[in-house]
Structure formats: C-alpha cells, structure tokens
Write a protein that holds these residues in place. Structure first.
Motif, PDB file in Angstrom:
ATOM      1  N   THR A 141       5.489  -0.992 -14.440  1.00 45.05           N
ATOM      2  CA  THR A 141       6.902  -0.852 -14.100  1.00 45.05           C
ATOM      3  C   THR A 141       7.496  -2.191 -13.696  1.00 45.05           C
ATOM      4  N   GLY A 142       6.794  -2.867 -12.802  1.00 50.03           N
ATOM      5  CA  GLY A 142       7.299  -4.155 -12.315  1.00 50.03           C
ATOM      6  C   GLY A 142       7.461  -5.156 -13.445  1.00 50.03           C
ATOM      7  N   TYR A 143       6.454  -5.215 -14.309  1.00 51.06           N
ATOM      8  CA  TYR A 143       6.516  -6.220 -15.371  1.00 51.06           C
ATOM      9  C   TYR A 143       7.550  -5.861 -16.426  1.00 51.06           C
ATOM     10  N   VAL A 144       7.717  -4.573 -16.704  1.00 53.10           N
ATOM     11  CA  VAL A 144       8.772  -4.180 -17.646  1.00 53.10           C
ATOM     12  C   VAL A 144      10.126  -4.584 -17.085  1.00 53.10           C
ATOM     13  N   PRO A 175       0.806  -1.227   0.000  1.00 53.71           N
ATOM     14  CA  PRO A 175       0.000   0.000   0.000  1.00 53.71           C
ATOM     15  C   PRO A 175       0.833   1.269   0.000  1.00 53.71           C
ATOM     16  N   VAL A 176       2.065   1.198   0.500  1.00 50.88           N
ATOM     17  CA  VAL A 176       2.910   2.395   0.493  1.00 50.88           C
ATOM     18  C   VAL A 176       3.189   2.847  -0.941  1.00 50.88           C
ATOM     19  N   TRP A 177       3.277   1.868  -1.848  1.00 48.68           N
ATOM     20  CA  TRP A 177       3.678   2.172  -3.217  1.00 48.68           C
ATOM     21  C   TRP A 177       2.529   2.092  -4.224  1.00 48.68           C
ATOM     22  N   ALA A 178       1.452   1.389  -3.843  1.00 45.59           N
ATOM     23  CA  ALA A 178       0.417   1.076  -4.825  1.00 45.59           C
ATOM     24  C   ALA A 178       0.043   2.283  -5.684  1.00 45.59           C
ATOM     25  N   GLY A 179      -0.096   2.049  -6.965  1.00 44.22           N
ATOM     26  CA  GLY A 179      -0.420   3.141  -7.879  1.00 44.22           C
ATOM     27  C   GLY A 179      -0.651   2.588  -9.268  1.00 44.22           C
ATOM     28  N   PRO A 180      -1.177   3.402 -10.182  1.00 44.27           N
ATOM     29  CA  PRO A 180      -1.543   2.889 -11.517  1.00 44.27           C
ATOM     30  C   PRO A 180      -0.357   2.407 -12.335  1.00 44.27           C
TER      31      PRO A 180
END
Lengths: 387, 255
Positions: A354-357, A344-349
């Motif tokens: 980003t993670g998958y790239v 939740p600290v980082w969650a965002g659209p």
C-alpha cells in the motif's frame, strides 16, 4: 497513362509532345476517406497475422492483470479503520486507511503538528508562484520571476524555519515527508539550470582555465554516483568552511543535488549549443553584440528550446533521485513511508504494498506532469519559429 | 525621413584599408599580401573562383576571421585583439550573409530592433520606428510581425539588409547575398542593393552577379588563389581584362 479527358480539350496525339493549357485546374477537396471503425481495426490491429497475434496477446495480458489489480486496489481494499486489525484479515487488499491516518506524517514528517500551517502556507505560495510562472496566459511574468526566485526563498525560509521573535524556530531535523521531497526537487531544479548553463558555456569557452575547471567539475560529478556526491556534500562541505558557518544538514544535500543535476544539465545544454548553426553566432557578432548579449538574446533561447526534452529528462530523474537524500539522514517522503509501515499499530502484510503504491502514484503524478508540460512547451515554442 | 542621426563628419577619406594582410588556415595560405583601400562612398565588387579567399577577406574586415599579418584599418580604427575595438568596428560595419543568418526565434521587427536597443542603447520606440522605416525601404513593412521562417528567401535577405541598416552602418559588406536564393528572388534583393548604392553607401560585395557589378561597382577586384590578381573599373574589367587568369575566369562565367 490514363486516357485523355475530352473535357480538357487535349488532342491525344498532341498530348505526348506539345501541350498548352487552355483552362487552369480549380483546387478541389481531397477525397473523403470512407473508413469506419472496422476498417480502422483491420488496418491497425489485425493488418498481418503477426500484428493480429500481438493484439490478442496484449488483450490477454490486460485481462490477466487488470481485474486482480482492480480487486486488490479498490474492491477488497480497506478504506477506513482505526488501526491495522481489519487490514490483517486474510484476502483483504490495499490498506488505504493506513495512508489516510498517516497522511499528515507523510506530508510533514515530524514537523510540530500545531505549526504545520506554516508548511502549508509555504507549499501553497510555491504552488501559486510556479503556476503563475508556468501558465502562459497569466500576465506579468517578470514580477512572478522576482517573487519566485528572490522573495519566495527568503519568505519560505522564514516561514518554515522560523524568524527570531516572530515565529518559533523549527529545526530542519524535524522537517520531513512530501514537504522535504518537494523542497529538494524544487531547489535542485531551480539551481541546476543556471549551474548547467554556466558549466556548458565554460566548457565551450576559449579561456583555458575556465574550460579546464568546467570539464573537471562536469566529468567528476558525472563520474560518481549521486549517493557519493551526497555523502561528500554531507561530510566534506563542513570541512571547507569555518565552524560557525557549517551549512545546515538539509542545505548540504541541496547543494549536492543541485551540482549533480547541474553537471548533467550542462552536457544537455552543451549539445544544444553545439547544434546551433555557426551563422547565428556570426549574425549576432556582426551586429556588434557582446558575448553575453549574444548568448543571452540569440544563442541560449534557441539552444535551450532545442534541448527541452533532455533538460526535462534530467529534472524528472532528479525528482525521483531526491529519495536518495535519505542516506544522509534527510527524512523525505519515501523515508516517511518506510518508517510508518513499521508502526506496530498498523503493521500487516499489505502495508508495504500500500505504502509503495501510494509513493509510486505520488512520484508518477509529478513526473508525468513535468513530461506533459514540456511537450506543451515545445509545441508552444515551435509555433512559427521553424527555419 | 530624418531618422538618421547627425551625419558623421568625414574623418577619413579611406573607409577600409587593408595593408599587406596575410592569413593562414593551419598551413594553408588563404590570403596573400592583400593591399586594398576602399574610399568612403566607394562600391567595390569582389569576384573570383570559389576558394579564392573573397569571403575570407571581407570577413576579416569585421573580424569574423582573424588575420595573422598586416594591418586592417576600418574607419580609422585598427583591428587588433582588443575586443573593444572589434565591437566598435562591428557596430559601424553592416554585414549581409549568404544564408541570411536571421534570428529565427525573433520576429522580423525584433530582428531589426535588437542591435539598436542592446548595442546602441536606443529606446525601444525609436528603434521600432527606425526598423519600420528600413523595412518599408526594402518593401516588406507588412511582414514586420512574422517570423523569418514564414518569409521567402528573397524577403529574408531583404530583412537581413534592413537589420544591418538599422545600425546606421558606415560600410556595408555583402557575402554572396544572392547565392542561396531561388532564381526568381535574386532580382528583388539586387534592386535593394542598387538603391543602397545610389544613396552613397560604402559597399564591399562578394558576388557572382556580373550585371550588378557592371551597374554599381566603382572598381572590381578579381581574386584567385588567395591573392588579388586585378583591380579595375567595370568597363575595363569586362571589355579589356589585363591578366591571363582574369580572362580565363571571365571566359568561364560570361557566356
């Protein structure tokens, strides 16, 4: 026919019927091609109307995609941040700060932070030994093989898992991330080759039972999805052995992946064995070599060289399939990204993208390296060895 | 040069003995009641039309093919299903093939030292000395470090001969050794074989080179349709063939 050349002293009436050469023709340089950049473009990009159309279409596609991609990945990207707030702003690109902050989680999973030096050392040893083995210039390959195939697994196990009284134990439940992905891939690659060779030879054996067992194993393993093999390894392996010998939960998918890739490799190697000319077997036999000597010294070196592209193909496919071990609860690299993006600290659209790239980049770098190395290996083995 | 180990004492006068050998491929009878005794030091040339079973016969002698009836005794050892005996026979019988069958992934020298090192358990250095000796004898010592693919057909076949000789075979078999060669390379291979014959090697050659046969053969075996039709000395065989089929065959190949 061209006019007779006076320099060659050929009587044109004689040329048609009888000819005796007076002087031999000295070797000349081939004509220098007089072609510039424009000629090249004309020949290769706009040779026909269709070719010209395809070229223009490709340029248009690149123009359409690449600028947006660069804007998203670099220009609008957030490179450093304390938490996810800057990344949530409308119109921002990739959230690289997230990757930076979560990097140690991606690499080590839940491995205790104060002891990650043990993982680093294990990975470093592995990288050095693999480099030593794969770079042809480096000497003493025999020593490198012994270290890598015998000493390294033991040392790596003690280092990462712990050794009674010296290093505290770190349960494999806590292992994760890139470390586990590389572990699964490396064990799978190293184990699948001998399994593949044995199964391929078994399938071509004249001994009916050996042949039957090999065929059943290959066809069964190839006939089911890897996920099934992993589930079976996870739930069935413990049933076959006594309680106290139950394989570790990380060891089970390692066995599953090795056998799965081994079955595919076996079929590739069998293709190589079948492509060997009969004369190679006969030449070896006529010299009195035993079956195993013939296979080890004559047949397999040639057959394996022939099927390097196929073998590397299954290795690449294995490398990417390691992501499937997540289904039996192994915390691999992709799983680490999955978990981290829900923080939740980082969650965002932009977090998922980003993670998958980042994951794609990681897998691509390794797979492309394998592909390049195999091309290099083929070229090296082909030198002077063509029939 | 004294690289040859102690000469084996003569145990048998007969080097190869085929007694009533029969062989079938499926229902096809390829070898029919073959009786042939090859004496030590004798040179036998086997000829006949294609498909007559010549190659099959000599391939049975080192068990590249299996016979189904009769006995084959090589240097006192009878060939049976026993793998030990088969290996024992193969160590003593050199074979040169039509297609050379060199190992393309090994250098010429490695081709020659492989079997001495792995089968005869010879130290590498000694094996290399012997290999260089035989490569010199077939006149290509300078090619030792090349790969077979870099050599001409005639050179490859001479390497194949040297490779066999490195095992100190008691018997050498040749299966149409010049048939795959370009015409200008036939001579260099035949010369090597003639030298070998003059040194007293026991030889069984399947070949269509009739001048070679005339030059070195003690006896010529003519085969047709899986059977031995005629065995004769070269003089008689060429000038006074007995069997009708021999006459027809010679009429076809000698022009």
């Amino acid at each position: 026919m061209s006019q007779s050349d006076p320099k060659l002293n050929i009587n044109s009436s004689v040329r048609q019927n009888v000819f005796v050469r007076q002087e031999s023709i000295a070797a000349r340089q081939p004509p220098i091609p007089t072609r510039g950049v424009l000629a090249w473009i004309n020949d290769n990009l706009f040779a026909t109307p269709l070719s010209g159309f395809v070229t223009l279409a490709c340029i248009a596609l690149v123009a359409l995609v690449v600028p947006d991609l660069i804007r998203y990945l670099f220009i609008d990207a957030i490179w450093s941040a304390e938490d996810g707030v800057p990344c949530r702003v409308e119109g921002t690109g990739a959230c690289w700060a997230f990757v930076e902050r979560k990097l140690s989680f991606f690499v080590y999973g839940s491995y205790p932070r104060e002891m990650v030096w043990r993982v680093n050392l294990t990975l470093l040893m592995g990288a050095l030994l693999v480099g030593w083995l794969l770079i042809p210039r480096l000497p003493a390959k025999r020593l490198a093989s012994v270290l890598f195939f015998i000493a390294y697994p033991v040392a790596g196990y003690w280092l990462a898992y712990g050794f009674e009284g010296v290093l505290p134990k770190v349960s494999t439940n806590l292992w994760g991330g890139v470390f586990v992905s590389l572990l699964v891939a490396l064990v799978g690659i190293v184990m699948s080759l001998p399994i593949g060779i044995v199964l391929a030879l078994g399938r071509r054996s004249h001994m009916p039972i050996v042949k039957f067992v090999s065929i059943v194993l290959i066809e069964f393993v190839r006939g089911v999805p890897l996920i099934t093999v992993l589930f079976m390894a996870n739930t069935m392996l413990p049933l076959f052995v006594p309680q106290e010998l139950t394989p570790d939960r990380l060891l089970r998918p390692l066995i599953g992946v090795s056998i799965f890739t081994g079955a595919y490799t076996a079929e590739t190697i069998r293709a190589g064995l079948q492509a060997m000319p009969k004369g190679q077997f006969e030449g070896a036999m006529s010299l009195g070599l035993s079956y195993w000597q013939m296979m080890r010294l004559i047949i397999l070196p040639q057959a394996l060289t022939m099927v390097i592209p196929g073998i590397v193909n299954s290795f690449i496919s294995l490398f990417k399939d390691t992501t499937l071990v997540a289904v039996v609860g192994i915390f691999d690299f992709l799983r680490a990204i999955e978990v981290a993006r829900l923080d939740p600290v980082w969650a965002g659209p932009s977090l998922s993208t980003t993670g998958y790239v980042f994951a794609a980049l990681f897998y691509w770098v390794f797979c492309y390296s394998m592909s390049r190395y195999s091309q290099n290996l083929e070229a090296r083995l082909a030198v002077g060895r063509r029939r | 040069m004294s690289v040859h180990p102690k000469l084996q004492p003569v145990v048998n006068e007969i080097a190869v003995d085929l007694i009533g050998v029969n062989k079938w491929y499926g229902g096809f009878h390829v070898l029919r009641d073959i009786h042939l005794s090859v004496k030590r030091g004798e040179k036998i040339v086997i000829c006949g039309p294609s498909g007559s079973g010549k190659s099959t016969m000599i391939r049975c002698v080192n068990r590249l093919e299996e016979h189904q009836q009769g006995q084959i005794i090589v240097d006192g050892v009878e060939l049976t299903k026993d793998l030990k005996r088969i290996d024992e026979v193969r160590r003593e019988v050199g074979m040169v093939f039509q297609q050379f069958n060199l190992f393309p992934h090994l250098t010429v020298l490695e081709n020659c030292t492989l079997a001495p090192i792995w089968v005869r358990k010879m130290p590498q250095k000694q094996a290399e000395e012997i290999a260089m000796h035989y490569l010199s004898r077939v006149r290509i010592p300078e090619q030792a470090h090349k790969y077979p693919g870099q050599l001409s057909g005639g050179q490859q076949q001479r390497v194949a001969i040297a490779r066999s000789l490195c095992m100190f075979p008691k018997i050498m078999m040749f299966d149409e050794p010049t048939s795959a060669l370009d015409p200008e390379m036939v001579k260099e291979v035949l010369e090597t074989m003639v030298e070998l014959a003059h040194e007293g090697m026991t030889m069984m050659c399947v070949t269509h080179e009739m001048n070679f046969a005339r030059q070195i053969a003690d006896r010529i075996v003519f085969m047709d349709r899986g059977e031995i039709v005629e065995i004769n000395t070269p003089e008689e065989f060429f000038s006074n063939p007995q069997h009708e089929r021999t006459k027809i065959f010679l009429g076809q190949i000698l022009h």
